[in-house]
Design a protein around this motif. Structure first.
Motif, PDB file in Angstrom:
ATOM      1  N   GLU A 149       0.848  -1.206   0.000  1.00 43.93           N
ATOM      2  CA  GLU A 149       0.000   0.000   0.000  1.00 43.93           C
ATOM      3  C   GLU A 149       0.879   1.249   0.000  1.00 43.93           C
ATOM      4  OE1 GLU A 149      -3.383   0.823   0.054  1.00 43.93           O
ATOM      5  OE2 GLU A 149      -3.504  -1.236  -0.695  1.00 43.93           O
ATOM      6  N   LYS A 152       2.482   1.690  -3.366  1.00 41.16           N
ATOM      7  CA  LYS A 152       1.489   2.139  -4.358  1.00 41.16           C
ATOM      8  C   LYS A 152       1.178   3.625  -4.148  1.00 41.16           C
ATOM      9  CE  LYS A 152      -2.621   0.480  -4.268  1.00 41.16           C
ATOM     10  NZ  LYS A 152      -3.989   0.261  -4.359  1.00 41.16           N
ATOM     11  N   ARG A 155       3.928   5.596  -5.478  1.00 42.07           N
ATOM     12  CA  ARG A 155       4.259   5.219  -6.860  1.00 42.07           C
ATOM     13  C   ARG A 155       5.711   4.750  -6.981  1.00 42.07           C
ATOM     14  NH1 ARG A 155       0.317   7.600 -10.188  1.00 42.07           N
ATOM     15  NH2 ARG A 155       1.720   7.709 -11.958  1.00 42.07           N
ATOM     16  N   GLU A 187      -1.281  -5.696  -4.795  1.00 38.91           N
ATOM     17  CA  GLU A 187      -1.203  -4.801  -5.960  1.00 38.91           C
ATOM     18  C   GLU A 187       0.115  -4.027  -6.093  1.00 38.91           C
ATOM     19  OE1 GLU A 187      -3.994  -1.577  -7.410  1.00 38.91           O
ATOM     20  OE2 GLU A 187      -5.265  -2.891  -6.182  1.00 38.91           O
ATOM     21  N   GLY A 188       0.652  -3.596  -4.957  1.00 32.21           N
ATOM     22  CA  GLY A 188       1.852  -2.760  -5.019  1.00 32.21           C
ATOM     23  C   GLY A 188       3.123  -3.495  -5.412  1.00 32.21           C
ATOM     24  N   THR A 190       5.878  -5.067  -7.503  1.00 31.61           N
ATOM     25  CA  THR A 190       6.238  -4.910  -8.923  1.00 31.61           C
ATOM     26  C   THR A 190       7.206  -5.985  -9.415  1.00 31.61           C
ATOM     27  OG1 THR A 190       7.892  -3.297  -8.235  1.00 31.61           O
ATOM     28  CG2 THR A 190       5.801  -2.414  -9.050  1.00 31.61           C
TER      29      THR A 190
END
Ligand SMILES: Cc1ncc(COP(=O)(O)O)c(C=O)c1O
Length: 358
Positions: A149, A152, A155, A187-188, A190
């Motif tokens: 989180e 994300k 960024r 989600e965060g 990469t």
């Protein structure tokens, strides 16, 4: 943290020694298999359309992941990477090679990265956040969801080093142990490092870096101007590299499948609990944390760890220790039997009860 490769992977390895994964144009079959290996590992880590490459192991994977992060923020004057203190030394090596400053952040009492400390450490110079799913010292898993989180919101690229954990954590819940969100489900996240040559029963050298997006992959891809076709670009650090471990990894992953790996992890966890019970029976020894996976950190309040280690080595054991917390590392790998674990713990019991407390 590696083991005796499965017979099938050894057979494939020795039959494919001439194949060069740095020449995908010539060895197009090997190139196809490499894509399959990346896809199979990514699938295990909840990613359907992966970008990535096989590597020589966790060190190369971590270098590639941090290279991608640095390249994506190329204009950063003094690039920094946020590294919790429980990360593997290969992260420091990667930062050293890539000219990145490491900003070390604290871990909590359970030796997990502190998300608050990570958040506080973010500056305009931050190019990536790193965390670990299966720490080298204790097998601990960082709170990847919370850190994801933070990454994300800011960024930032977020690399999870699951070099050891990738072939263990996905199977824990199905075996009745705690479940963890540590992969692309978050989600965060990469990029992830995952090593078949650790708990995947593949021969050394077999690692893998997986990126969520093509943007990261592109940033580590370079042109090789004298080669043709698929060989004219490379996304790994090495040029000429063996295809044999890639082909062997494909074979063993296809052969074992999820159920095969689940039962291997199940056996390792059963033996881990056997070792845990025996260590807890010894009043002079203690565990640094409750085992999360098949790694135990053995400590002692009263006895000097280094003297125990020295005496164990004199009896022929090859020992490993961790500095913080100061522990003896016991990694319960598939080749270990109940007999070998008991023999080790018998010696540990005997030495710990005869050694001087100072
Ligand atoms: C968490 C973690 N990351 C990276 C590495 C480095 O892997 P390799 O020795 O395969 O380069 C290790 C090695 O034990 C590890 O435990």
């Amino acid at each position: 943290m590696s083991t005796i490769p499965h017979d099938l992977s050894t057979q494939v390895f020795i039959k494919t020694l001439e194949k060069n994964a740095g020449r995908m144009h010539t060895f197009s079959g090997s190139a196809e298999i490499e894509n399959d290996v990346v896809a199979m590992i990514a699938d295990m880590l909840h990613l359907n359309e992966p970008f990535g490459t096989t590597t020589s192991g966790g060190t190369e994977s971590n270098i590639l992941a941090l290279l991608a992060a640095r390249e994506l923020k190329k204009n950063t004057k003094n690039p920094e990477v946020i590294v919790p203190r429980n990360a593997h030394s290969s992260i420091d090596k990667a930062a050293w090679l890539l000219g990145l400053k490491t900003v070390k952040t604290k871990v909590d009492k359970q030796f997990k990265a502190s998300p608050k400390a990570i958040e506080k450490a973010i500056t305009d110079d931050t190019v990536a956040i790193v965390s670990t799913a299966g720490t080298t010292y204790l097998g601990q898993i960082d709170p990847v969801e919370v850190i994801g989180e933070i990454a994300k919101d800011n960024r930032l690229p977020f690399h999870v080093d699951a070099a050891f954990g990738a072939f263990v954590i996905p199977f824990l819940a199905g075996l009745g142990y705690k479940s963890y969100s540590f992969d692309f489900e978050v989600e965060g996240v990469t990029s992830i490092s995952a090593d078949p040559h650790k708990m995947g029963l593949a021969p050394i050298p077999s690692g893998c870096t997986i990126f969520r997006t093509g943007k990261h992959m592109k940033s580590v891809t370079s042109k090789i101007d004298y080669l043709r076709g698929a060989s004219a670009t490379q996304s790994s650090i090495l040029g000429t590299r063996p295809a044999a471990p890639i082909l062997a990894t494909w074979a063993i992953m296809k052969h074992l499948g999820r159920s095969g790996y689940r039962s291997i992890v199940g056996e390792c966890m059963r033996k881990t609990m056997l070792a845990k019970d025996r260590i807890e029976d010894n009043k002079l020894l203690d565990l640094a944390i409750e085992p999360v996976m098949n790694i135990l950190g053995i400590k002692s309040k009263e006895l000097p760890i280094d003297s125990i280690v020295e005496r164990m080595e004199r009896r022929g054991w090859r020992m490993a220790t961790s500095p913080k917390p100061h522990t003896i590392r016991l990694v319960v790998m598939p080749h270990m039997t109940d007999g070998s674990i008991n023999a080790f713990l018998n010696d540990l019991d005997e030495i710990s009860t005869t050694i001087d407390a100072d």
